[in-house]
Design a protein around this motif. Sequence first.
Motif, PDB file in Angstrom:
ATOM      1  N   LYS A  26       0.841  -1.195   0.000  1.00 50.62           N
ATOM      2  CA  LYS A  26       0.000   0.000   0.000  1.00 50.62           C
ATOM      3  C   LYS A  26       0.880   1.250   0.000  1.00 50.62           C
ATOM      4  O   LYS A  26       1.979   1.261   0.545  1.00 50.62           O
ATOM      5  CB  LYS A  26      -0.915   0.023   1.230  1.00 50.62           C
ATOM      6  CG  LYS A  26      -1.888  -1.134   1.286  1.00 50.62           C
ATOM      7  CD  LYS A  26      -2.897  -1.068   0.171  1.00 50.62           C
ATOM      8  CE  LYS A  26      -3.886  -2.213   0.254  1.00 50.62           C
ATOM      9  NZ  LYS A  26      -4.743  -2.289  -0.907  1.00 50.62           N
ATOM     10  N   SER A  73       1.463   4.075   1.698  1.00 51.47           N
ATOM     11  CA  SER A  73       1.132   4.676   2.991  1.00 51.47           C
ATOM     12  C   SER A  73       2.034   5.864   3.275  1.00 51.47           C
ATOM     13  O   SER A  73       3.109   6.001   2.691  1.00 51.47           O
ATOM     14  CB  SER A  73       1.248   3.637   4.102  1.00 51.47           C
ATOM     15  OG  SER A  73       2.565   3.151   4.165  1.00 51.47           O
ATOM     16  N   LEU A  92      -7.771   1.137   0.683  1.00 51.89           N
ATOM     17  CA  LEU A  92      -7.744   0.332   1.896  1.00 51.89           C
ATOM     18  C   LEU A  92      -8.282  -1.068   1.603  1.00 51.89           C
ATOM     19  O   LEU A  92      -9.129  -1.242   0.723  1.00 51.89           O
ATOM     20  CB  LEU A  92      -8.616   0.966   2.982  1.00 51.89           C
ATOM     21  CG  LEU A  92      -8.161   2.306   3.543  1.00 51.89           C
ATOM     22  CD1 LEU A  92      -9.231   2.867   4.477  1.00 51.89           C
ATOM     23  CD2 LEU A  92      -6.840   2.153   4.272  1.00 51.89           C
TER      24      LEU A  92
END
Length: 117
Positions: free
Chosen positions: A21, A23, A55
């Motif tokens: 991801k 992030s 997400l």
Amino acid sequence: GGGSLSYEEIASASAQDSQAKASGLTMEALCLEVYRGLQERSWFVTGQVDSRLFLDEFAFSDPSVSASSLDEYARGVARFFTQGEGGAVMQVIDVAPIDSSTIMVTWYLDARVNLPT
């Protein structure tokens, strides 16, 4: 032809991509990533999402449709819009932060859709 994936299968594969991801991005950096992703993949109409930007608990809802996972969303988009040559075309106008947790995408759409029968 034999062995080739459908547009829906391609969209599903993008949703299930297990890359890390994205992030820790600032809102400005996130907006840039969304802008680039939409320019490259047009996921609002192809379903070929950049899974790094969503997400695992992704859910989508608007007045006419909802999805409880990124895969369900990606497949639904791929089914809804006509894909391939002469299919849906989108153009990203702007991606901008609205506040600390919301971005707004302004985009243009020229499309044929596949309505349920």
